[in-house]
Each structure stands twice: as structure tokens, then as C-alpha cells.
Design a protein around this motif. Structure first.
Motif, PDB file in Angstrom:
ATOM      1  N   SER A 160     -14.242  34.460 -18.942  1.00  0.00           N
ATOM      2  CA  SER A 160     -14.546  34.637 -17.511  1.00  0.00           C
ATOM      3  C   SER A 160     -13.799  33.558 -16.718  1.00  0.00           C
ATOM      4  CB  SER A 160     -16.045  34.480 -17.240  1.00  0.00           C
ATOM      5  OG  SER A 160     -16.821  35.040 -18.262  1.00  0.00           O
ATOM      6  N   PRO A 161     -12.505  33.803 -16.390  1.00  0.00           N
ATOM      7  CA  PRO A 161     -11.696  32.762 -15.749  1.00  0.00           C
ATOM      8  C   PRO A 161     -12.322  32.221 -14.454  1.00  0.00           C
ATOM      9  CG  PRO A 161     -10.357  34.674 -16.316  1.00  0.00           C
ATOM     10  CD  PRO A 161     -11.765  35.031 -16.614  1.00  0.00           C
ATOM     11  N   SER A 162     -12.965  33.098 -13.661  1.00  0.00           N
ATOM     12  CA  SER A 162     -13.493  32.588 -12.382  1.00  0.00           C
ATOM     13  C   SER A 162     -14.688  31.644 -12.631  1.00  0.00           C
ATOM     14  CB  SER A 162     -13.878  33.743 -11.461  1.00  0.00           C
ATOM     15  OG  SER A 162     -14.879  34.510 -12.087  1.00  0.00           O
ATOM     16  N   CYS A 163     -15.524  31.965 -13.620  1.00  0.00           N
ATOM     17  CA  CYS A 163     -16.667  31.083 -13.936  1.00  0.00           C
ATOM     18  C   CYS A 163     -16.146  29.752 -14.487  1.00  0.00           C
ATOM     19  CB  CYS A 163     -17.587  31.717 -14.970  1.00  0.00           C
ATOM     20  SG  CYS A 163     -18.264  33.276 -14.447  1.00  0.00           S
ATOM     21  N   TYR A 164     -15.159  29.873 -15.365  1.00  0.00           N
ATOM     22  CA  TYR A 164     -14.569  28.677 -15.973  1.00  0.00           C
ATOM     23  C   TYR A 164     -14.058  27.749 -14.871  1.00  0.00           C
ATOM     24  CZ  TYR A 164     -11.384  25.904 -18.918  1.00  0.00           C
ATOM     25  OH  TYR A 164     -10.743  24.884 -19.565  1.00  0.00           O
ATOM     26  N   LYS A 165     -13.306  28.346 -13.911  1.00  0.00           N
ATOM     27  CA  LYS A 165     -12.675  27.546 -12.860  1.00  0.00           C
ATOM     28  C   LYS A 165     -13.743  26.872 -11.991  1.00  0.00           C
ATOM     29  CE  LYS A 165      -9.102  27.921  -9.432  1.00  0.00           C
ATOM     30  NZ  LYS A 165      -8.872  28.750  -8.298  1.00  0.00           N
ATOM     31  N   ARG A 166     -14.759  27.649 -11.629  1.00  0.00           N
ATOM     32  CA  ARG A 166     -15.787  27.086 -10.746  1.00  0.00           C
ATOM     33  C   ARG A 166     -16.540  25.946 -11.446  1.00  0.00           C
ATOM     34  NH1 ARG A 166     -20.321  30.494  -7.261  1.00  0.00           N
ATOM     35  NH2 ARG A 166     -21.501  28.658  -6.589  1.00  0.00           N
ATOM     36  N   LEU A 167     -16.827  26.145 -12.722  1.00  0.00           N
ATOM     37  CA  LEU A 167     -17.561  25.116 -13.461  1.00  0.00           C
ATOM     38  C   LEU A 167     -16.696  23.861 -13.640  1.00  0.00           C
ATOM     39  CD1 LEU A 167     -20.085  24.264 -15.035  1.00  0.00           C
ATOM     40  CD2 LEU A 167     -19.112  25.327 -17.068  1.00  0.00           C
ATOM     41  N   ALA A 168     -15.433  24.062 -14.022  1.00  0.00           N
ATOM     42  CA  ALA A 168     -14.545  22.910 -14.229  1.00  0.00           C
ATOM     43  C   ALA A 168     -14.389  22.129 -12.927  1.00  0.00           C
ATOM     44  CB  ALA A 168     -13.197  23.396 -14.741  1.00  0.00           C
ATOM     45  N   THR A 169     -14.260  22.845 -11.820  1.00  0.00           N
ATOM     46  CA  THR A 169     -14.102  22.161 -10.525  1.00  0.00           C
ATOM     47  C   THR A 169     -15.368  21.361 -10.215  1.00  0.00           C
ATOM     48  OG1 THR A 169     -12.744  24.009  -9.815  1.00  0.00           O
ATOM     49  CG2 THR A 169     -13.538  22.550  -8.083  1.00  0.00           C
ATOM     50  N   GLU A 170     -16.525  21.967 -10.459  1.00  0.00           N
ATOM     51  CA  GLU A 170     -17.778  21.243 -10.165  1.00  0.00           C
ATOM     52  C   GLU A 170     -17.859  19.943 -10.964  1.00  0.00           C
ATOM     53  OE1 GLU A 170     -22.094  22.879  -9.581  1.00  0.00           O
ATOM     54  OE2 GLU A 170     -21.926  22.311 -11.685  1.00  0.00           O
ATOM     55  N   ILE A 171     -17.597  20.046 -12.277  1.00  0.00           N
ATOM     56  CA  ILE A 171     -17.733  18.867 -13.137  1.00  0.00           C
ATOM     57  C   ILE A 171     -16.703  17.802 -12.742  1.00  0.00           C
ATOM     58  CG2 ILE A 171     -17.539  18.020 -15.535  1.00  0.00           C
ATOM     59  CD1 ILE A 171     -19.883  19.919 -15.145  1.00  0.00           C
ATOM     60  N   ARG A 172     -15.478  18.247 -12.523  1.00  0.00           N
ATOM     61  CA  ARG A 172     -14.403  17.266 -12.298  1.00  0.00           C
ATOM     62  C   ARG A 172     -14.493  16.621 -10.916  1.00  0.00           C
ATOM     63  NH1 ARG A 172     -10.080  21.239 -15.374  1.00  0.00           N
ATOM     64  NH2 ARG A 172     -11.128  21.069 -17.406  1.00  0.00           N
ATOM     65  N   LEU A 199     -23.419  24.278 -13.275  1.00  0.00           N
ATOM     66  CA  LEU A 199     -23.560  23.990 -14.711  1.00  0.00           C
ATOM     67  C   LEU A 199     -24.908  24.522 -15.215  1.00  0.00           C
ATOM     68  CD1 LEU A 199     -22.852  22.518 -17.382  1.00  0.00           C
ATOM     69  CD2 LEU A 199     -23.756  20.410 -16.374  1.00  0.00           C
ATOM     70  N   ARG A 200     -25.969  24.216 -14.480  1.00  0.00           N
ATOM     71  CA  ARG A 200     -27.299  24.681 -14.882  1.00  0.00           C
ATOM     72  C   ARG A 200     -27.351  26.218 -14.878  1.00  0.00           C
ATOM     73  NH1 ARG A 200     -32.706  22.784 -15.636  1.00  0.00           N
ATOM     74  NH2 ARG A 200     -33.936  24.660 -15.770  1.00  0.00           N
ATOM     75  N   ALA A 201     -26.694  26.821 -13.851  1.00  0.00           N
ATOM     76  CA  ALA A 201     -26.695  28.292 -13.776  1.00  0.00           C
ATOM     77  C   ALA A 201     -25.955  28.885 -14.973  1.00  0.00           C
ATOM     78  CB  ALA A 201     -26.053  28.747 -12.467  1.00  0.00           C
ATOM     79  N   CYS A 202     -24.867  28.218 -15.396  1.00  0.00           N
ATOM     80  CA  CYS A 202     -24.113  28.721 -16.557  1.00  0.00           C
ATOM     81  C   CYS A 202     -24.970  28.630 -17.823  1.00  0.00           C
ATOM     82  CB  CYS A 202     -22.827  27.901 -16.766  1.00  0.00           C
ATOM     83  SG  CYS A 202     -21.544  28.318 -15.586  1.00  0.00           S
ATOM     84  N   ILE A 203     -25.693  27.536 -17.968  1.00  0.00           N
ATOM     85  CA  ILE A 203     -26.538  27.384 -19.166  1.00  0.00           C
ATOM     86  C   ILE A 203     -27.641  28.450 -19.156  1.00  0.00           C
ATOM     87  CG2 ILE A 203     -28.147  25.839 -20.374  1.00  0.00           C
ATOM     88  CD1 ILE A 203     -26.441  23.474 -19.313  1.00  0.00           C
ATOM     89  N   ASP A 204     -28.277  28.630 -17.995  1.00  0.00           N
ATOM     90  CA  ASP A 204     -29.351  29.631 -17.918  1.00  0.00           C
ATOM     91  C   ASP A 204     -28.815  31.042 -18.188  1.00  0.00           C
ATOM     92  OD1 ASP A 204     -31.359  27.844 -17.495  1.00  0.00           O
ATOM     93  OD2 ASP A 204     -31.370  28.030 -15.320  1.00  0.00           O
TER      94      ASP A 204
END
Ligand code: HEM
Length: 498
Positions: free
Chosen positions: A292-304, A325-330
């Protein structure tokens, strides 16, 4: 008179009696049983054999869902079993003083008469145990334990770094990585012992033993009486436990005191309860992020952008603020629940009034439950249930819809027998995901290896979705993959890590 003149007729009479008993029993189950009016597979009315068959194939969660699709929200799932698929039933069953864990949990007992928190039925005994075990894995204890956890995560990061070396980066099987990591963490938490699964092969054989034991235990829960593997002997070599010191230091009254055999029982149960479940959640999350490239990108941007340096990634407000991040884990916990099956319950023996679940009267002795995989894929509560959509948990989704999802979410079960290690599971998962994305980028391995973990198109057993992370239900879900290739994000992050 020849002895065979006696044995032959006796054998005949006994056989006839057995056949007669069988016919009467089956007739009763079909025609007179209090659950006779409920829909469901015809075979399920007769016996638990069909459940046993699907447990053997590790796919009872898939058929439970398909039976709900075919027969409705409340189905007869065995001669004595009712399976529900609504949030109301979820809360009526698992958050109810009139309901206790089913007798089938006794198959988990390692030493006769010695219960772990997981198996104990008596409410008072459970409350006392939960108080003690809770002290080991609650938010406060996690602050103390976090440096040990972080030490193991550093080893995992170092292994990823080695695998990412150019020009020949090696695909990494994330299931294997996370199983070793999660077991090493639980080994430290429960026994204060370095299992070193991440770095040495010596103790890795225990994983296969635990998986087989889980599979057999699941079979025994549903049907068969089988011997467990000799897991206890392996684990008993371990010593020096946080659990022991906590228990000794913090129990106050004689009644609350936890005995050595109980400590072993608790510690052993931490592996399937705490290690396999967390590694399942992480493997699923990396599987879905890698497709899921869009999820990956959004999560990486948030963390970084949330952290200025890697040492800032630790438990606390900054990590808790990473909402995506929490939404991805859930979402990973929803779409691939690490415990995908049914946590069976039954009416308590001392109920003074009738037990009603979602409007249905439950006769004493009936096994009741909600299948976690089935409710998590019920489109009435989760739109597009097979699509990985972390956004569904965030404010961009209407509040009423989120509330209905939260009511149906049961990865950790709900109520007083819900997961005791939830705080640890979120901390561990958050640290692993945030640190991985801080140091690395990743993508699917090319070719067939990149497909490991998904379903097989054309398969007729509920496993046809190439993009669904496959769970093999053995109480906690076994799985494989994904195989990923990591790229280090640059020398600065690598030197920071050193
Ligand atoms: C993503 C990770 C996890 C998931 C999805 C999960 C899920 C669950 C579920 C569904 C139950 C209810 C089982 C039942 O009713 O039979 C449970 C109970 C339990 N879990 Fe977890 N778990 C996770 C992590 C952990 C961790 C890290 C620990 C501790 C090291 C832990 C310890 C326990 C214990 C002790 C119970 C029994 C609680 C009781 O009966 O009072 N779990 N978990």
C-alpha cells in the motif's frame, strides 16, 4: 461350551448398544436439543468432528466467517455451541459477570490443579492473579522494561542493516525476524533470560515445539484428546524471572502469594499470548505496508517528521502523538487478528437469572462466542473489510462509523478477561515500526518470494486473495512472510545507531 460362543454374542450385543446409543444421541441433537432451532451446517448439529477437521487444516476462522455469511448472525456451530457475529453479543458475552471461560480452557493446564491467568475460571482467583501479572505488563512496568525491549530492537535493526548491504541486499522473512525478536523480548520479561533467538540458532527449535503444541492444544480444545509436546522441560531450564521478583516483592497477603508452579505456568503462557500475537501483528502490518504505497508514504512521513533523532523514538507523548502509526497498528490487528478464532465462554454455574445474549436465551452448558476474524470482516461494521485502510480509524472517518467499528473491534478481546498485555503490545509494535521506518526504506522482494504471505488465486478454501495476509489458526495465527528488501536511509542514520 467354547469361549468364542460367549464372546461373539457379547460383542454383537455391545455393538448394538453402541449403535443404539449413537442413534439416540444424534436424534436428540437434531430433534430435541434446546439449540435445535438455530441455523447452521447440518453436520455441526451432530458432532464437533467437522470443527476438528478445520482445526487440523488451521482454517476454522475462515469457515466460521463463511457459515455466518450463509446462515446469519447467530449460528449453531457445534452440538452445544452458538456463534454470534454482532458487537452487542461481543459485549454481552465477554463483558458479563454471568459468563465464564469455557471448560475447554482446561486443555492449557500444564500441571494438574495449577492455573495460569489465562486458564483460571474462578473470578476471585482471577482477580488476584490479574493484579499480580498486571504489575509485570502494565504501563508503569513497561517504562522500567523499555530499555531491555529497546536493546532487543537494536539487535533486530542491526540484522536489517546487515541484510541491506549493497550491492547484494538479502530478502528478509519478516515472520522469522519478528518471531525471534518477540520471543527474545518475552524471554527477558518473563524469565529474565536471554534466549538469543535473533543471533544464535541454539534455542530456535523451541519455536517449532510451541507451534506444534499450540496446534495440538487447539485440536484438543475443539475435539481431540492428544498429548502435548514436552515444551515445559525446555522452558523450565530458564531462570531468574522478572515475574518471580515482582511476585515476591509485591504480593502482600498469603492468599495473593503466587507459587513457583504458578509462575512457570504464567511464564510459559506469555510465549503464545505475548510473543506470537505481537509478531503476528507486526508481520501483517509490514505485509500490508509493502503493498500500500500511499499508507507507507503517509506513515513514513509521520515518523520522520515527528522525531528529530532516533534516540527520541521511545515510549511517551511523542510516540503516542503518532496517530497514523496507531491507526496502522489497529488496522493490521483488525484485518489480520493475531488471535483469529473464537474464545469460547459458557454461562457461570451459579447464575441466579437466565442468561440473555443479544436477545437470545442461553441454556446452561451452552458454549458461546464471537469469532474475531469473522466480526472483523463483517461489512456491516467495517466497509471493504478486506482492504487495508488505516484512515478508517482516524477523524477523517465520520464519528458514528468509527464508534460502530470500535464496538466490533476485538483483537484483544473485551471485558475483564481481555488481553492483559495490551500496553506492551502497542509499545513494542510502535517502537519496532517507528524505528524501522526511521532507519530504512523497504519494498517487496521480487518474484515468487514477494508473494509469500498472501493467498493463492483460484484456491477454493477461503485463501484466494493474493493481497490478504494468510493466517493459519492455531489459537494464535501462524503465518509466513512477507519477504522484504531493506535499504538503509543513509550513513547519518547508520552512524547515529552505532
Ligand atoms: C498484538 C498482540 C496481542 C494480541 C492481539 C493479544 C490478544 C489477546 C486475546 C484475544 C486475549 C483473550 C484470550 C481469551 O479470551 O482466551 C488475550 C489474553 C491475554 N493476553 Fe494478550 N494479546 C497480545 C499481546 C499480549 C502480550 C504482549 C502479553 C504479555 C506478555 C499478553 C498477555 C495476555 C494474557 C496474560 C492474557 C489473559 C488475560 C486474562 O485472562 O485475564 N498478550 N490476549
Amino acid at each position: 461350551m467354547d469361549i468364542s460362543d460367549v464372546i461373539a454374542p457379547a460383542f454383537l450385543y455391545v455393538s448394538l448398544l453402541v449403535i443404539l446409543y449413537g442413534i439416540l444421541l444424534l436424534s436428540y441433537r437434531i430433534l430435541l436439543h434446546p439449540l435445535k432451532a438455530y441455523p447452521g451446517l447440518f453436520l455441526a448439529r451432530l458432532s464437533d468432528i467437522h470443527n476438528g477437521y478445520y482445526v487440523m487444516r488451521k482454517s476454522l476462522h475462515l469457515v466460521s466467517r463463511s457459515y455466518h455469511q450463509k446462515y446469519g448472525k447467530v449460528i449453531r456451530h457445534g452440538p452445544n455451541k452458538l456463534l454470534f457475529n454482532t458487537p452487542k453479543a461481543l459485549h454481552d458475552i465477554y463483558n458479563n459477570d454471568m459468563v465464564v471461560k469455557s471448560y475447554v480452557y482446561s486443555v492449557f493446564i500444564q500441571t494438574p490443579g495449577v492455573h495460569s491467568l489465562f486458564t483460571v475460571v474462578d473470578k476471585q482467583h482471577h482477580t488476584a492473579k490479574r493484579r499480580i501479572v498486571g504489575q509485570v505488563i502494565n504501563d508503569r512496568s513497561m517504562k522500567m522494561f523499555e530499555p531491555s525491549m529497546a536493546g532487543q530492537i537494536d539487535i533486530y535493526l542491526k540484522l536489517l542493516s546487515e541484510s541491506s548491504k549493497r550491492p547484494d541486499p538479502k530478502p528478509v522473512n519478516m515472520t522469522q525476524m519478528f518471531e525471534y525478536l518477540a520471543c527474545d523480548i518475552v524471554g527477558l520479561l518473563a524469565f529474565g533470560y536471554h534466549l538469543n533467538l535473533q543471533t544464535e540458532a541454539t534455542n530456535r527449535f523451541m519455536l517449532q515445539g510451541m507451534y506444534s503444541a499450540n496446534h495440538w492444544t487447539n485440536l484438543r480444545m475443539h475435539f481431540f484428546i492428544l498429548h502435548q509436546l514436552g515444551l515445559i522441560r525446555i522452558i523450565r531450564r530458564l531462570n531468574g524471572s522478572i515475574l518471580v521478583s515482582k511476585a515476591n516483592a509485591e504480593t502482600t497477603s498469603q492468599d495473593d502469594r503466587i507459587h513457583m508452579s504458578e509462575i512457570w505456568s504464567e511464564g510459559i503462557s506469555f510465549f503464545p499470548a505475548g510473543a506470537f500475537s505481537t509478531s503476528g501483528a507486526l508481520s501483517a502490518l509490514f505485509f500490508y505496508l509493502s503493498q500500500s504505497p500511499s499508507c507507507y508514504k503517509r506513515l513514513a512521513t509521520e515518523i520522520r517528521s515527528a522525531f528529530a533523532a532516533s534516540h527520541e523514538i521511545r515510549g511517551g507523548p511523542k510516540l503516542a502523538d503518532c496517530q497514523y502509526l496507531r491507526a496502522c497498528i489497529d488496522e493490521a490487528l483488525r484485518i489480520a487478528p493475531p488471535v483469529p478464532g473464537t474464545m469460547w465462554r459458557e454461562p457461570a454455574a451459579n447464575n441466579s437469572k437466565p442468561l440473555i445474549i443479544d436477545g437470545h436465551y442461553i441454556p446452561p452448558g451452552t458454549q458461546i462466542g464471537v469469532n474475531i476474524y469473522a466480526i472483523h470482516h463483517n461489512p456491516e461494521y467495517f466497509q471493504d473489510p478486506f482492504t487495508f485502510k488505516p484512515e478508517r480509524w482516524l477523524s477523517e472517518t465520520p464519528e458514528a462509523q468509527r464508534k460502530s467499528m470500535q464496538d466490533a473491534f476485538s483483537a484483544f478481546s473485551v471485558g475483564y478477561r481481555g488481553c492483559a498485555g495490551k500496553a506492551m503490545a502497542y509499545l513494542e509494535s510502535s517502537l519496532v515500526v517507528a524505528k524501522t521506518l526511521w532507519y530504512f526504506d523497504f519494498e517487496r522482494a521480487p518474484g515468487k518470494l514477494g508473494e509469500v504471505g498472501g493467498g493463492r488465486p483460484g484456491s477454493h478454501n477461503g485463501r484466494s486473495r493474493l493481497d490478504e495476509f494468510q493466517l493459519y489458526d492455531i489459537i494464535s495465527g501462524a503465518h509466513d512472510g512477507p519477504f522484504l528488501i531493506f535499504t538503509s536511509r543513509g550513513d547519518s542514520s547508520a552512524s547515529e545507531r552505532r
